[in-house]
Motif scaffolding. Sequence first.
Motif, short mmCIF file in Angstrom:
data_model
loop_
_atom_site.label_atom_id
_atom_site.label_comp_id
_atom_site.label_asym_id
_atom_site.label_seq_id
_atom_site.Cartn_x
_atom_site.Cartn_y
_atom_site.Cartn_z
N PRO A 45 5.10 -10.57 46.29
CA PRO A 45 3.75 -10.43 46.81
C PRO A 45 3.10 -9.10 46.25
O PRO A 45 3.86 -8.14 46.02
N SER A 46 1.87 -9.17 45.97
CA SER A 46 1.07 -7.95 45.47
C SER A 46 1.13 -7.11 46.39
O SER A 46 1.02 -7.48 47.78
N GLY A 47 1.40 -5.88 46.23
CA GLY A 47 1.46 -4.80 47.27
C GLY A 47 2.80 -4.59 48.11
O GLY A 47 3.05 -3.86 48.95
N SER A 48 3.78 -5.45 47.43
CA SER A 48 5.15 -5.46 48.23
C SER A 48 5.92 -4.14 47.96
O SER A 48 7.05 -3.64 48.52
N GLY A 49 5.37 -3.31 46.66
CA GLY A 49 6.23 -2.16 46.31
C GLY A 49 6.86 -2.25 45.28
O GLY A 49 7.63 -1.10 44.85
N LYS A 50 6.79 -3.21 44.26
CA LYS A 50 7.55 -3.24 42.95
C LYS A 50 7.15 -1.96 42.03
O LYS A 50 8.03 -1.68 41.50
N SER A 51 5.97 -1.71 41.75
CA SER A 51 5.47 -0.66 40.90
C SER A 51 5.91 0.64 41.54
O SER A 51 6.47 1.51 40.75
N THR A 52 5.87 0.65 42.79
CA THR A 52 6.11 2.00 43.35
C THR A 52 7.58 2.32 43.28
O THR A 52 8.18 3.48 42.92
N LEU A 53 8.51 1.17 43.43
CA LEU A 53 9.94 1.27 43.35
C LEU A 53 10.28 1.79 41.86
O LEU A 53 10.93 2.56 41.79
N1 LIG Z 1 -1.80 6.20 45.21
C1 LIG Z 1 -1.46 5.30 46.43
N2 LIG Z 1 -2.29 5.96 47.57
C2 LIG Z 1 -1.91 5.01 48.58
N3 LIG Z 1 -1.33 3.65 48.51
C3 LIG Z 1 -0.90 3.46 47.49
C4 LIG Z 1 -0.89 4.11 46.32
N4 LIG Z 1 -0.32 3.28 45.31
C5 LIG Z 1 0.15 2.44 45.88
N5 LIG Z 1 -0.16 2.41 47.09
C6 LIG Z 1 -0.10 1.17 47.97
O1 LIG Z 1 1.39 0.89 48.15
C7 LIG Z 1 1.73 -0.36 48.21
C8 LIG Z 1 2.43 -1.00 47.40
O2 LIG Z 1 2.13 -0.75 46.08
P1 LIG Z 1 2.56 -1.42 44.53
O3 LIG Z 1 1.52 -0.98 43.38
O4 LIG Z 1 3.84 -0.71 44.31
O5 LIG Z 1 2.69 -2.87 44.85
P2 LIG Z 1 3.18 -3.88 43.67
O6 LIG Z 1 4.22 -4.70 44.34
O7 LIG Z 1 3.41 -3.46 42.46
O8 LIG Z 1 1.77 -4.97 43.67
P3 LIG Z 1 1.33 -5.67 42.48
O9 LIG Z 1 1.97 -7.20 42.45
O10 LIG Z 1 -0.20 -5.94 42.79
O11 LIG Z 1 1.54 -4.90 41.22
C9 LIG Z 1 0.47 -1.28 48.30
O12 LIG Z 1 0.22 -1.49 49.67
C10 LIG Z 1 -0.47 -0.16 47.67
O13 LIG Z 1 -1.95 -0.27 48.27
#
Ligand SMILES: Nc1ncnc2c1ncn2[C@@H]1O[C@H](COP(=O)(O)OP(=O)(O)OP(=O)(O)O)[C@@H](O)[C@H]1O
Length: 258
Positions: A45-53
């Motif tokens: 799901p969106s926000g699960s942390g994929k981009s952060t990982l």
């Molecule tokens: N710079 C930041 N400061 C604070 N919180 C952040 C920051 N970047 C991401 N987050 C939070 O970290 C969590 C994971 O974000 P991430 O972008 O990794 O999710 P994602 O799985 O890639 O989502 P999507 O499918 O929407 O791309 C989210 O709750 C987001 O709000």
Amino acid sequence: MTPPNGTGPVVLEARGIVKELGGNTVLNHVDLTLAKGDLKVLIGPSGSGKSTLLQCLNLLHIPEDGQLLLDGTPVNFKKKTDLYQLRQKVGMIFQDFNLFDHLSARQNVAIALKKVKKQAKKQAHDRACEELARVGLSNKMELYPAQLSGGQKQRVSIARALAMDPEVLLLDEPTSALDPELISEVLVVIRDLAKAGMTMLMATHQISFSAGLAHEFVFMENGRITEQGVPSVLLAENSGSRTRDFCAKISELTGAEA
Ligand SMILES: Nc1ncnc2c1ncn2[C@@H]1O[C@H](COP(=O)(O)OP(=O)(O)OP(=O)(O)O)[C@@H](O)[C@H]1O
Ligand SMILES: [Mg+2]
């Protein structure tokens, strides 16, 4: 038939990665291994942390805790030479291409070769032409990003990453900013790279494409990897997996079959 994964040596390994952003734990002890030739697909799901990982894996984000090992050697997050070396070996493709608008397609590819790899102008030029040809852009090399379609821009960004001879490519939703009719031209390039044995980790919502190509689906939720396995097993009707539910919902929305 998808070739077996994990047959090659481990190229990149993440152990217990923790990342905090804005006071929240966004990655909570994530372990992940990429063996040579693996294609693993990150979903969730969106926000699960994929981009952060993905960003932690090439140290655009420095983890608060955990370890990265490249070819079995631990990376020292505090050492600049380790960071530069990792970023050279672990290429990244972004959703929004990240090209320099004031440079042509060829210059966008050549600039990193000159600046990072310290290549001479002619060598960088020749390599840029070669990589652009590989992604089908031989006739667009002198055009600027504003003169290229989204699919062409993404192919330039893939050519730029490949020119650095990466051991691993990380792709963060490489097709999600594209119009539907441009998605397949980028997927074809990714499929060819997978077939050529490039080691890749890709976040994407292209479920049917990924199911036919990926060695593994890696499902993330709330900053953790909660399911991981061969797509056909996770997507099987009786699997009862969270991955299957999630993919079915995406497919309903996009009208594709999971
Ligand atoms: N710079 C930041 N400061 C604070 N919180 C952040 C920051 N970047 C991401 N987050 C939070 O970290 C969590 C994971 O974000 P991430 O972008 O990794 O999710 P994602 O799985 O890639 O989502 P999507 O499918 O929407 O791309 C989210 O709750 C987001 O709000
Ligand atoms: Mg994301």
